[in-house]
Scaffold this active site. Structure first.
Site, PDB file in Angstrom:
ATOM      1  N   HIS A 465      63.038 157.233  86.396  1.00  0.00           N
ATOM      2  CA  HIS A 465      62.786 155.835  86.025  1.00  0.00           C
ATOM      3  C   HIS A 465      63.664 155.421  84.839  1.00  0.00           C
ATOM      4  CE1 HIS A 465      60.175 152.235  85.276  1.00  0.00           C
ATOM      5  NE2 HIS A 465      60.605 152.440  84.035  1.00  0.00           N
ATOM      6  N   GLU A 466      63.604 156.195  83.777  1.00  0.00           N
ATOM      7  CA  GLU A 466      64.401 155.846  82.603  1.00  0.00           C
ATOM      8  C   GLU A 466      65.888 155.933  82.888  1.00  0.00           C
ATOM      9  OE1 GLU A 466      63.133 154.337  80.250  1.00  0.00           O
ATOM     10  OE2 GLU A 466      61.053 154.768  80.779  1.00  0.00           O
ATOM     11  N   HIS A 469      67.079 152.740  84.298  1.00  0.00           N
ATOM     12  CA  HIS A 469      67.419 151.796  83.219  1.00  0.00           C
ATOM     13  C   HIS A 469      68.785 152.146  82.626  1.00  0.00           C
ATOM     14  CE1 HIS A 469      63.755 149.487  82.907  1.00  0.00           C
ATOM     15  NE2 HIS A 469      62.987 150.519  82.603  1.00  0.00           N
ATOM     16  N   HIS A 472      71.525 150.931  84.655  1.00  0.00           N
ATOM     17  CA  HIS A 472      71.648 149.478  84.527  1.00  0.00           C
ATOM     18  C   HIS A 472      72.572 149.125  83.356  1.00  0.00           C
ATOM     19  CE1 HIS A 472      69.126 145.491  84.934  1.00  0.00           C
ATOM     20  NE2 HIS A 472      70.398 145.333  85.247  1.00  0.00           N
TER      21      HIS A 472
END
Length: 681
Positions: A465-466, A469, A472
């Protein structure tokens, strides 16, 4: 100040901060000079005798504040990841100063007049899509900060912003104080039920605290949740659970309860000054959701199915508890313990059997290799790079042609002085206004250190999940810093991270990377199948505790009389009204709900994880339907979202990738909240 790294040209690899030379005393002079320089540049734009143009106003503003952004980027990352008394003091001192500095810019009448003039004639300026969005978003930022208000209201907005900055800082420091101050010290005889990995992690935590030969449970989620899951000592589970849920709200100097009341009241006043009936209405006006009704409708779509599923789970847990000799009602510190017993029985699945296959280093490699297959980037360790803590690893990211993309810092382990949770941030954002500037991105996790460090299935999902990010930020390809990477609407920013989680649990990933830390053998197919079959187990509990927190958030920020809030009574009333099961606690109680009260980013926005889950479940289904989890066309479409930053409307980006707007059904299916229709006889 001579010798201040913030006043020197960096000679570190790719402009990495020289962590080995940066000291707390370097920050105040850098902040002061940075603010002075930015204000001078802004005033020069405001005082210009030339008519406003996009270049001499909007683009010129993009060049302002770079020194300040560099210094604050380093400071706030260190403050979150590796704080100390000196950094805490600086944070308290400068929080109101930074708020005052920002307000003086957005409330500069001549500066706003130039932006406003351009906004009014924006359709005649010949701007491209990204430029038009930048102008419109900049103008909206001014307006939402109070630039268009009368002078008295504008002054009150400035005072509120300054006070909130102080309150947010105090709130976060109070939570960290309680997390650092509390520890549950155990002897060998207190470890009944704890598997080897949990004992090892507790022993490591004790050694770090100078308690060799003992065992320590901390309030880090990676420490306390395994204890609540496995400890057979109900009395100790209760002690750990109550400390965990009461942090930030203990009586004394570090009690956040009075801060919450003031924060909520100030936010409501802020919204009223801007013409909104509530702070939630104000925040959601600038979101994909648009309004309170849309958010509440989404939350209630999952709330009732989640409660029904949780009730079914509770009945099974109670049966297990009675069989184990518990004659008292099931309590909140019991749920995880008996859920694990049921999971073991139903799926023949034991966390102690699973965890040895989820080695931190292997899961990191899985995340990296997935990014290579999807997006064509590779990760190369820089072992001699300066770091702020020995746990941190630095990687150069390159594209398929070997060209430099950016730097990635991975800080995965829990420690004292590091705030709890998991997050992504940046030391430098990608931009290309005056030539290419590559990003420097950091991921923080709080995994319990071990030899080696072993993860739970949920831990591995958090890592992915991190890292989503992080991608991104790393894959950003924009011209303007204000549009870089994760600078998107709050209820869209979780889509790139949450969709990336799906590749962690893909059988293809697990077969290759879930390898036993001692034998080197891949995870057995039977264990893999049982693990995946259990994916929806306990999802009623997980969905209820999250959704309750999101509904509590909306209640705080739609309350018509915030000045009269009694925080504990308000919390009880809201949870009673929505029917929170007594055996399940809200995921974050107000006194430690840092998403809401240690900053405004997720205030009236905690729903965003569920909103983004609608997107990520629907989006990943496209890969499943294609039969190729690395389908080149879909991968390119997904990469376009990661690269676009805030250059386009998020729903436009999603539709360009998916071919249509998202549907909620994949989310309900993913969480196991779809009630199966009985088969005909």
């Amino acid at each position: 100040m001579t010798g201040n790294p913030f006043f020197e040209t960096r000679t570190t690899p790719f402009g990495l901060p020289p962590f080995d030379r940066i000291r707390p005393e370097h920050f105040p002079p850098a902040f002061d000079r940075g603010m002075e320089e930015e204000l001078a540049l802004v005033q020069a734009i405001a005082d210009s005798a030339e008519p406003p143009t996009f270049a001499n106003t909007v683009e010129a503003a993009e060049r302002c504040g770079r020194r300040l952004a560099t210094a604050t980027g380093v400071f706030y990352n260190l403050y979150s990841s590796c704080t100390n008394d000196a950094l805490d003091a600086i944070a308290r001192d400068y929080a109101p100063r930074f708020a005052q500095h920002y307000t003086s810019i957005v409330h500069n009448p001549a500066f706003f007049a130039r932006v406003d003039a351009l906004f009014r004639q924006r359709h005649e300026l010949g701007l491209d899509t990204a430029q038009m969005r930048l102008l419109e978003r900049n103008h909206l930022e001014f307006v939402r900060a109070g630039a268009a208000l009368a002078s008295e209201a504008k002054a009150r907005m400035a005072a509120i912003a300054e006070r909130l900055a102080t309150l947010h800082t105090e709130f976060g420091q109070n939570v960290l104080h309680d997390e650092k101050a509390w520890q549950l010290v155990l002897e060998e005889g207190d470890l009944d039920g704890l598997p080897g990995f949990a004992r090892d992690a507790a022993a490591e935590a004790a050694r770090e605290r100078g308690l060799d030969g003992k065992y320590v449970i901390t309030l880090a989620r990676s420490s306390v949740e395994p204890f609540l899951t496995f400890s057979a000592r109900r009395d100790l589970r209760r002690k750990a659970y109550e400390a965990w849920t009461e942090r930030g709200g203990l009586p004394g100097d570090h009690d956040n309860t009075p801060l919450i009341k003031e924060i909520v009241a100030l936010r409501a006043e802020q919204a009223r000054l801007l013409g909104f009936p509530s702070y939630a209405a104000f925040k959601l006006a600038d979101s994909m959701a648009k309004d309170v009704d849309s958010v509440e409708r989404l939350l209630l779509q999952v709330w009732e199915p989640a409660k029904r599923k949780a009730a079914t789970e509770k009945a099974v847990l109670e049966e297990q508890a009675r069989a184990g000799g518990l004659n008292e009602p099931l309590a909140r510190w019991d749920w995880r313990f008996y859920a694990e017993k049921v999971r073991q029985a139903r799926y023949d699945l034991d966390e102690a059997e699973v965890k040895p296959y989820f080695v931190l280093d292997r899961m990191v490699q899985a995340a990296f290799d997935t990014a290579t297959k999807l997006f064509g980037i590779t990760f190369h360790a820089i072992p001699d790079a300066p770091v702020y803590h020995p746990d941190v690893k630095v990687y150069e990211v390159r594209d398929t042609g070997g060209a430099h993309v950016g730097l990635f810092l991975h800080d995965n382990l829990a420690r004292s002085g590091k705030r709890s949770g998991a997050w992504m941030s940046s030391y430098r954002d990608q931009e290309a206004l005056d030539g290419p500037v590559s990003p420097i991105i950091v991921n923080n996790n709080n995994f319990a250190k071990g030899q080696p460090t072993l993860l739970s299935f949920d831990d591995a999902e958090t890592l992915f999940h991190e890292f989503g990010h992080g991608l991104h930020g790393l894959l950003s390809r924009v011209r303007y810093r204000s549009q870089s990477g994760t600078s998107v609407r709050r209820d869209f920013v979780e889509f790139p991270s949450q969709v990336y989680e799906h590749w962690m649990s893909a059988p293809e990933t697990l077969r290759k990377y879930a390898v036993h830390h001692e034998t080197g053998e891949p995870i057995p197919e039977s264990l893999l199948n049982r693990l995946l079959a259990a994916r929806n187990f306990n999802q009623g509990f997980a969905t209820v505790e999250y959704t309750a927190a999101a509904l509590l958030d909306m209640a705080f920020h739609t309350e018509p009389e915030p000045d009269a809030i009694d925080v504990p009574a308000f919390e009880r009333a809201v949870l009673d009204r929505i029917g929170l099961p007594a055996e399940i606690g809200v995921r974050h109680r107000p006194p430690h709900f840092q998403h809401l009260f240690a900053g405004s980013g997720y205030a009236a926005g905690y729903y965003a994880y569920l909103w983004a889950e609608v997107l990520d479940a629907d989006g990943f289904e496209a890969f499943s339907e294609s039969g190729d989890l690395f389908d080149p066309k879909l991968s390119a479409g997904l990469k376009a979202i990661y690269s676009a930053g805030d250059t386009r409307d998020p729903m436009e980006l999603y539709v360009a990738f998916r071919g249509r707007e998202p549907r909620i059904e994949p989310l309900l299916k993913h969480r196991g909240l779809v009630e199966e229709t009985p088969k005909a006889a």
